[in-house]
Design an enzyme around this catalytic site. Structure first.
Site, PDB file in Angstrom:
ATOM      1  N   ASP A  12       0.901  -1.323  -0.255  1.00  0.00           N
ATOM      2  CA  ASP A  12      -0.021  -0.066   0.080  1.00  0.00           C
ATOM      3  C   ASP A  12       1.006   1.230  -0.121  1.00  0.00           C
ATOM      4  O   ASP A  12       2.106   1.192   0.408  1.00  0.00           O
ATOM      5  CB  ASP A  12      -1.014   0.010   1.189  1.00  0.00           C
TER       6      ASP A  12
ATOM      7  N   GLU B 282       0.187  -0.918   6.103  1.00  0.00           N
ATOM      8  CA  GLU B 282       1.234  -0.179   6.751  1.00  0.00           C
ATOM      9  C   GLU B 282       0.923   1.275   7.035  1.00  0.00           C
ATOM     10  O   GLU B 282       1.051   1.857   7.891  1.00  0.00           O
ATOM     11  CB  GLU B 282       2.550  -0.533   6.217  1.00  0.00           C
TER      12      GLU B 282
ATOM     13  N   HIS C 203     -20.148  36.233  10.767  1.00  0.00           N
ATOM     14  CA  HIS C 203     -19.644  37.267   9.886  1.00  0.00           C
ATOM     15  C   HIS C 203     -18.341  37.978  10.769  1.00  0.00           C
ATOM     16  O   HIS C 203     -18.538  38.264  11.931  1.00  0.00           O
ATOM     17  CB  HIS C 203     -20.687  38.578   9.617  1.00  0.00           C
TER      18      HIS C 203
END
Ligand code: BES
Ligand code: MN
Ligand code: MN
Length: 479
Positions: free
Chosen positions: A111, A175, A235
C-alpha cells in the site's frame, strides 16, 4: 584459453574462492541481464494506485495484492495466497527448500500514501518515469520499490542456483494506515510466520557513499483535535473581536505544546524516555552530517529542535510533536469574511523507547482539554499508534547485513536510528521473538510521502544484489 586455465587453477587450489567469485558473477550478471524487465515489472506495480487510506482506491489495493501474489509465484515460490483481514489483505508466500535450513521471513507493504497534492508532482504519481536515473512515482521507494527488490532477489537466486535457505513473504496492505489488522494476523499465525529472521527493506541509508543499517524506529501517537466556538459560522466583521475565534485559539493551544527550549510541554511526556549513555550518543553522532547541505537541500535558514541534542539525536532518539494538517473556515479562492464555528488539526507525536503510544495519547488528551480556554469546547480523538523499536547490533542477522553491505557497497555500514515508524516491528519482536533486520536502501531525500517521490535505479539494482548477499552470509553464519 588463458581464462579457462586460470579458472581451472583457482578451482583446483581454492574451490571456495572459485564458488564465491562464480556465484557473485552469475548473480550480478543475471541482475544486469534482466534489469530492464525488473524495472518494467516494478512500473506495472507502481501504476496501481493502492492508497490504503482512501476507500475510493479499495479495488486498486486489492489489485496490487493480486499482482504481488502473481509475481511471487512467477519468481519461484511454492505457494502464494491472499489472506483476508478486516481491512486490506495480506499476501503470504513461501519457498521451502529444506526444513533443516534457516528460514528468512520478508516483510514489506504494497500500500502507499495518498499522492495529494497532485498539482505539486512534476509527472503524474501513478505514471512512473525515470529521470536522472531515478524512478519517480508514489511508492517507488516506500515501499513497492524496496519490497519488489526481495521478489527479484529470490528470482535471481533461484535462476542462478544460489538460494541457500527457505524464505517466506508477508506483504501487507495497511502499513500506511497503522497496520491495525496485522497485529491479530501475526498473533493467529505464529506457526506460519515462524522463521530465523525478519528482513525488512522500508528504511533509509545515510547516502550512497555511506551505507548504514537502521537499528531504531520511533513509535507514533496520532491525534485529531476539534475546537468549537460559536454555534455557527459568523460574519467576521459583525462579530470579530468580540467572540473567541476557534482557529485563533487552536493555534495558541498548539504553539504552547512546545516551549522555547524545544521541549514538549505535556506533563509526564518525558517520564519514560530512555536517556542514552554518552557512548551510545557518540555512536549516533559518528554518522557524517553536514548542516549546510541539510539546510540547503530543504532551503531553510535554520534548524530547530530540543536544546542539547544534535539533528541525528533529535530525529533518532528524542520524541517530537508536529501538526500534520490544520483546517477550518474558508480556504477556497479569494477572500470570504468569516469567523468559523470550528477548527481542526491532526497532530502526530513520534515516540522513543520506553514511551508507550497509548499512555502518550492519554496524556495528550488530558492536557489538551486542560489548556482549552473558557468559551470553546474541545474534542480529541486518537488515531493509530505504534510502539518504538530498537533492533540488535550483536545478532548474527545484523552481522550478515553488515557483511552484505560491505561486499556489495565496498564499505562497512554504520548503525543509525531512523525517525520514521513501522509499528509492526515492535509487535514482531514481542509475538514472534525473532530478530528483525532493517535492510533499507532509500535515501532521506527520496521524498517519501511527498510529491515527486523517487527511488534511485542504482539503489534498486544494488539493493537486489545486497539482499542475495544477505542470504548467503546469514546462512553461512548460522552453520
Ligand atoms: N517506511 C516508512 C517508515 C520509515 C521511513 C522508517 C523512513 C524509516 C525511514 C513507513 O511506510 C511509514 O511511513 N510509516 C508511517 C507510520 C504509519 C503508522 C502511518 C510513518 O512513519 O509516518
Ligand atoms: Mn514504508
Ligand atoms: Mn510510508
Amino acid at each position: 584459453m588463458l581464462r579457462y586455465g586460470l579458472a581451472l587453477i583457482i578451482f583446483i587450489f581454492a574451490p571456495h574462492f572459485y564458488h564465491y567469485v562464480m556465484d557473485n558473477n552469475s548473480i550480478t550478471t543475471y541482475i544486469e541481464n534482466n534489469k530492464q524487465r525488473f524495472l518494467d515489472e516494478l512500473f506495472e506495480l507502481l501504476r496501481i494506485p493502492s492508497v490504503s487510506a482512501d476507500e475510493k482506491f479499495a479495488a486498486d489495493v486489492r489489485k496490487a495484492a493480486d499482482v504481488v501474489k502473481g509475481r511471487l509465484l512467477e519468481a519461484g515460490c511454492d505457494s502464494a495466497e491472499i489472506i483476508e483481514t478486516e481491512g486490506h489483505p495480506v499476501v503470504f508466500a513461501q519457498k521451502i527448500i529444506d526444513e533443516n535450513l534457516p528460514t528468512i521471513v520478508v516483510y514489506g507493504h504494497y500500500d502507499v500514501q495518498p499522492a495529494d497534492p497532485y498539482e505539486l508532482w512534476d509527472s503524474p504519481p501513478f505514471e512512473p518515469v525515470i529521470k536522472d536515473d531515478k524512478i519517480y512515482a508514489r511508492g517507488s521507494c516506500d515501499d513497492k520499490g524496496q519490497m519488489y527488490m526481495h521478489i527479484k532477489a529470490l528470482e535471481t537466486m533461484i535462476h542462478t542456483g544460489t538460494l541457500p535457505c527457505n524464505v517466506k513473504f508477508m506483504i501487507e496492505g495497511e502499513e500506511e494506515v497503522g497496520s491495525d489488522n496485522l497485529g491479530p494476523f501475526v498473533k493467529e499465525n505464529k506457526e506460519k510466520l515462524a522463521g530465523d529472521v525478519i528482513l525488512i527493506s522500508d528504511t533509509s541509508i545515510l547516502s550512497n557513499d555511506n551505507p548504514s543499517i537502521c537499528v531504531g524506529l520511533r513509535g507514533l501517537s496520532y491525534m485529531e483535535v476539534e475546537v468549537t466556538g460559536p454555534n455557527r459560522d459568523l460574519h467576521s466583521g459583525v462579530y470579530g473581536g468580540a467572540v473567541a475565534n476557534p482557529i485563533n485559539i487552536l493555534c495558541g493551544m498548539i504553539s504552547s505544546l512546545i516551549d522555547e527550549h524545544g521541549r514538549i510541554t505535556i506533563p509526564g511526556f518525558y517520564d519514560k524516555v530512555a536517556e542514552l549513555s554518552s557512548e551510545e550518543r557518540d555512536d549516533i553522532n559518528r554518522a557524517p552530517f553536514n548542516l549546510e547541505e541539510y539546510k540547503s537541500d530543504l532551503e531553510i535558514e535554520r534548524i530547530v529542535g530540543e536544546e542539547g541534542f544534535t539533528t541525528y539525536e533529535r530525529v533518532g532518539i528524542r520524541p517530537a510533536l508536529d501538526v500534520n494538517g490544520i483546517w477550518g473556515g474558508y480556504t477556497g479562492e479569494g477572500a470570504k469574511t468569516v469567523l468559523p464555528s470550528k477548527a481542526h488539526a491532526k497532530i502526530s507525536m513520534r515516540l522513543v523507547p520506553n514511551q508507550n503510544d497509548e499512555e502518550i495519547s492519554e496524556l495528550f488528551t488530558k492536557h489538551f482539554k486542560a489548556i482549552a480556554p473558557a468559551g470553546v469546547k474541545v474534542k480529541v480523538i486518537s488515531h493509530h499508534g505504534g510502539l518504538p523499536a530498537v533492533t540488535k547490533t550483536d545478532s548474527l542477522a545484523y552481522k550478515a547485513a553488515s557483511n552484505a553491505f560491505t561486499d556489495t557497497w565496498g564499505k562497512k555500514p554504520i548503525p543509525t536510528r531512523d525517525g520514521g515508524s513501522i509499528p509492526i516491528v515492535a509487535l514482531f519482536k514481542e509475538e514472534l521473538k525473532t530478530d528483525v533486520v532493517l535492510l533499507g536502501f532509500g535515501l532521506d531525500s527520496d521524498a517519501i510521502h511527498s510529491p515527486n517521490e523517487h527511488f534511485g535505479v542504482f539503489n534498486f539494482i544494488k539493493g537486489i544484489e545486497t539482499i542475495t548477499s544477505f542470504y548467503k552470509h546469514f546462512v553461512a553464519l548460522n552453520k
